[in-house]
Scaffold this motif. Structure first.
Motif, PDB file in Angstrom:
ATOM      1  N   GLN A 364       0.830  -1.200   0.000  1.00 46.20           N
ATOM      2  CA  GLN A 364       0.000   0.000   0.000  1.00 46.20           C
ATOM      3  C   GLN A 364       0.870   1.258   0.000  1.00 46.20           C
ATOM      4  OE1 GLN A 364      -2.881   0.960  -0.495  1.00 46.20           O
ATOM      5  NE2 GLN A 364      -3.467   2.684   0.809  1.00 46.20           N
ATOM      6  N   GLU A 368       1.080   4.285  -2.908  1.00 43.04           N
ATOM      7  CA  GLU A 368       0.936   5.717  -2.680  1.00 43.04           C
ATOM      8  C   GLU A 368       2.084   6.497  -3.304  1.00 43.04           C
ATOM      9  OE1 GLU A 368      -1.810   7.137  -1.446  1.00 43.04           O
ATOM     10  OE2 GLU A 368      -2.504   5.060  -1.545  1.00 43.04           O
ATOM     11  N   GLU A 390     -10.260  -3.415  -1.606  1.00 43.26           N
ATOM     12  CA  GLU A 390      -9.971  -2.200  -0.842  1.00 43.26           C
ATOM     13  C   GLU A 390     -10.469  -2.323   0.598  1.00 43.26           C
ATOM     14  OE1 GLU A 390      -8.174   0.476  -1.558  1.00 43.26           O
ATOM     15  OE2 GLU A 390      -7.614  -0.508  -3.435  1.00 43.26           O
ATOM     16  N   ARG A 391     -11.545  -3.080   0.793  1.00 44.04           N
ATOM     17  CA  ARG A 391     -12.077  -3.280   2.139  1.00 44.04           C
ATOM     18  C   ARG A 391     -11.048  -3.960   3.027  1.00 44.04           C
ATOM     19  NH1 ARG A 391     -14.123  -7.519   4.711  1.00 44.04           N
ATOM     20  NH2 ARG A 391     -14.021  -8.799   2.822  1.00 44.04           N
ATOM     21  N   VAL A 393      -7.715  -3.962   2.537  1.00 46.11           N
ATOM     22  CA  VAL A 393      -6.577  -3.051   2.710  1.00 46.11           C
ATOM     23  C   VAL A 393      -6.873  -2.019   3.795  1.00 46.11           C
ATOM     24  CG1 VAL A 393      -5.119  -1.314   1.599  1.00 46.11           C
ATOM     25  CG2 VAL A 393      -5.805  -3.364   0.330  1.00 46.11           C
ATOM     26  N   SER A 394      -8.074  -1.440   3.748  1.00 47.49           N
ATOM     27  CA  SER A 394      -8.434  -0.450   4.763  1.00 47.49           C
ATOM     28  C   SER A 394      -8.548  -1.087   6.146  1.00 47.49           C
ATOM     29  CB  SER A 394      -9.756   0.237   4.392  1.00 47.49           C
ATOM     30  OG  SER A 394     -10.820  -0.695   4.357  1.00 47.49           O
ATOM     31  N   ALA A 395      -9.035  -2.337   6.208  1.00 48.61           N
ATOM     32  CA  ALA A 395      -9.126  -3.047   7.485  1.00 48.61           C
ATOM     33  C   ALA A 395      -7.737  -3.285   8.071  1.00 48.61           C
ATOM     34  CB  ALA A 395      -9.860  -4.369   7.299  1.00 48.61           C
ATOM     35  N   TRP A 397      -5.071  -1.396   7.588  1.00 50.53           N
ATOM     36  CA  TRP A 397      -4.598  -0.115   8.112  1.00 50.53           C
ATOM     37  C   TRP A 397      -5.286   0.218   9.432  1.00 50.53           C
ATOM     38  CZ3 TRP A 397      -0.390   2.419   7.376  1.00 50.53           C
ATOM     39  CH2 TRP A 397       0.295   2.313   6.161  1.00 50.53           C
ATOM     40  N   GLY A 398      -6.571  -0.095   9.534  1.00 54.52           N
ATOM     41  CA  GLY A 398      -7.290   0.128  10.788  1.00 54.52           C
ATOM     42  C   GLY A 398      -6.709  -0.704  11.910  1.00 54.52           C
ATOM     43  N   SER A 401      -3.324   0.772  12.987  1.00 53.86           N
ATOM     44  CA  SER A 401      -3.504   1.981  13.790  1.00 53.86           C
ATOM     45  C   SER A 401      -3.920   1.632  15.219  1.00 53.86           C
ATOM     46  CB  SER A 401      -4.561   2.894  13.154  1.00 53.86           C
ATOM     47  OG  SER A 401      -4.195   3.249  11.835  1.00 53.86           O
TER      48      SER A 401
END
Length: 482
Positions: A364, A368, A390-391, A393-395, A397-398, A401
């Motif tokens: 990811q 960027e 994408e779901r 990938v975002s999970a 990153w979540g 974090s």
């Protein structure tokens, strides 16, 4: 939520867990040690408590929903940590306070391997065996074992499986039926344990040590029956066997299932997560060996020997030891602890954030950078030639974090109890990553820290074992809304 059904499940699983106290009773009888009564009393308490939980709601039936599955999973690990601590608390040796007994129990069940015990060699054999057994049961997950018998109990197990299984993608099943998936995983797990035990025995361990260490090796737990851990045996053969099984059990168990089903091993090298995992291990080993040899810490042969074992042990979050890596020169202790954040592959017995998540984060980040050059380009994140949703990938990153925020909060909390920065930093890493050994005051064991710190680290171990979100979701108002 179906609270009565949840209570029935917990009662049944506590009764099932009481069976795990029978083997230590047998070991205590064989060796005539002092912990026999502690295990008999613990067995009775577990069995009666589970029965009393189950009895009022025994006729309740219903399919577990998503939120039910999360609650059962979290309750089971916390309740089991409490009931599992009883032999440590009741035994004359090691005569632990409740906080210490709970810490040891949760450490075993979560396969962390952090211990508050000293003079381990002198403990009763049944206590030693029980520590290893807790680690083994926690390795594959007692919840996954329970899923295998859920059909007989009249309870659906899919939500439990999804809540307990580690990794960013939790909906995949190896077989059409989830109970069959759980059974397949446990067959593989038990087979690896048996082969590992035989290997240890053939390499010179006693049968007792071989069985005990096979439990914690396959579970990537790190508990040992000796204060010096694997270093007690001073055997290259034993270290090679241990290294091999630590690596094997840090692979995704779906790869082992495929190898068993199709009688092939080539897919291990084709799997992108497995390749990246081996790349990380290789790089860590080479760098560690070079530093140890070039700083004259060891001769080249010992530098390579210790570098291989310690790098694999820490990177897979096993926590076994053959040398005191905390005293190694320069950046090596820090480097090894950092590798534990990556941990094993998804759906393995290893801890950490999991290799696939780190791989996705790196890809990811690269995407960027590419978007800076081509702002309008559609650049999917691919792993093994396949585009990742994408779901997902975002999970990831979540998760990253949340992992980082929890780490910082826990570290500050430990420092507030009086621990120095190095001890606090490494203690959170050792527990949140389910690693075991740390640096500073927790390099050898966790006996010297205060009770408040131990309670925070118990919470940290549970967070790591349940992959943060499974536990944190219970603290959100939305979870309890109808």
């Amino acid at each position: 939520m179906h609270f009565k059904v949840i209570l029935r499940v917990i009662g049944l699983l506590v009764m099932v867990f009481s069976v795990s106290l029978i083997p230590p009773i047998i070991v205590s009888l064989i060796y005539s040690d002092s912990a026999l009564n502690a295990f008999i009393y613990s067995f009775g308490i577990n069995l009666v408590a589970g029965f009393l939980l189950w009895l009022p709601v025994r006729r309740e039936r219903g399919e577990l929903k998503i939120r039910d599955g999360f609650l059962v999973t979290v309750l089971f690990w916390t309740v089991l940590g409490f009931f599992g601590s009883m032999p440590f608390f009741l035994a004359e040796m090691p005569a632990l306070a409740f906080t210490d007994a709970l810490f040891e129990s949760i450490s075993g069940l979560t396969t962390t391997g952090a211990t508050i015990l000293t003079s381990i060699d002198d403990l009763p054999k049944s206590i030693l065996f029980y520590r290893q057994l807790l680690s083994w049961l926690g390795g594959m997950g007692i919840v996954v074992l329970a899923v295998a018998i859920m059909p007989m109990l009249g309870i659906g197990g899919m939500q439990l499986y999804r809540a307990e299984t580690p990794g960013p993608v939790k909906d995949s099943k190896l077989t059409p039926r989830i109970a069959e998936t759980a059974k397949a995983l446990w067959y593989i797990y038990a087979t690896l344990t048996a082969v590992c035990a035989l290997g240890y025995w053939a390499a010179g361990m006693t049968l007792f040590d071989a069985i005990c260490h096979s439990f914690s090796t396959v579970a990537i737990g790190g508990f040992s029956t000796h204060d010096a851990s694997i270093g007690y045996f001073d055997s290259v053969a034993i270290e090679m066997i241990c290294t091999f099984f630590m690596i094997i059990c840090a692979f995704n168990f779906a790869l082992h299932f495929y190898a068993w089903r199709h009688k092939s091993v080539w897919h291990y090298l084709k799997d992108p997560e497995a390749r990246f995992f081996l790349f990380i291990l290789s790089g860590t080993i080479v760098l560690t060996a070079l530093v140890l040899a070039m700083t004259s810490t060891y001769e080249w042969d010992k530098a390579i020997r210790y570098a291989v074992f310690e790098s694999v042990s820490i990177a897979t979050t096993s926590g076994f030891g053959t040398a005191d890596f905390s005293s190694w020169p320069h950046f090596l202790p820090f480097l090894l602890i950092v590798t534990s954040f990556i941990g094993g592959c998804a759906s393995s017995t290893g801890g950490g954030m999991k290799v696939i998540r780190i791989l996705l984060i790196l890809k990811q980040g690269l995407r960027e950078i590419q978007r800076l050059i081509h702002p309008s380009a559609v650049i999917p994140v691919k792993v093994g030639g396949k585009a990742i949703q994408e779901r997902v990938v975002s999970a990831v990153w979540g998760f990253f974090s949340a992992y980082l925020m929890i780490y910082i909060i826990l570290m500050v909390g430990l420092m507030a109890t009086g621990l120095d920065q190095v001890t606090a930093w490494s203690a959170v890493a050792a527990t949140l990553n389910n690693l075991g050994p740390g640096l500073g005051d927790v390099a050898a064991n966790f006996a010297g820290i205060g009770d408040a710190a131990k309670w925070m680290l118990c919470f940290s171990m549970l967070l790591g074992r349940l992959e943060v979100f499974t536990l944190l979701v219970l603290f959100t108002p939305m979870f309890w809304q109808k």
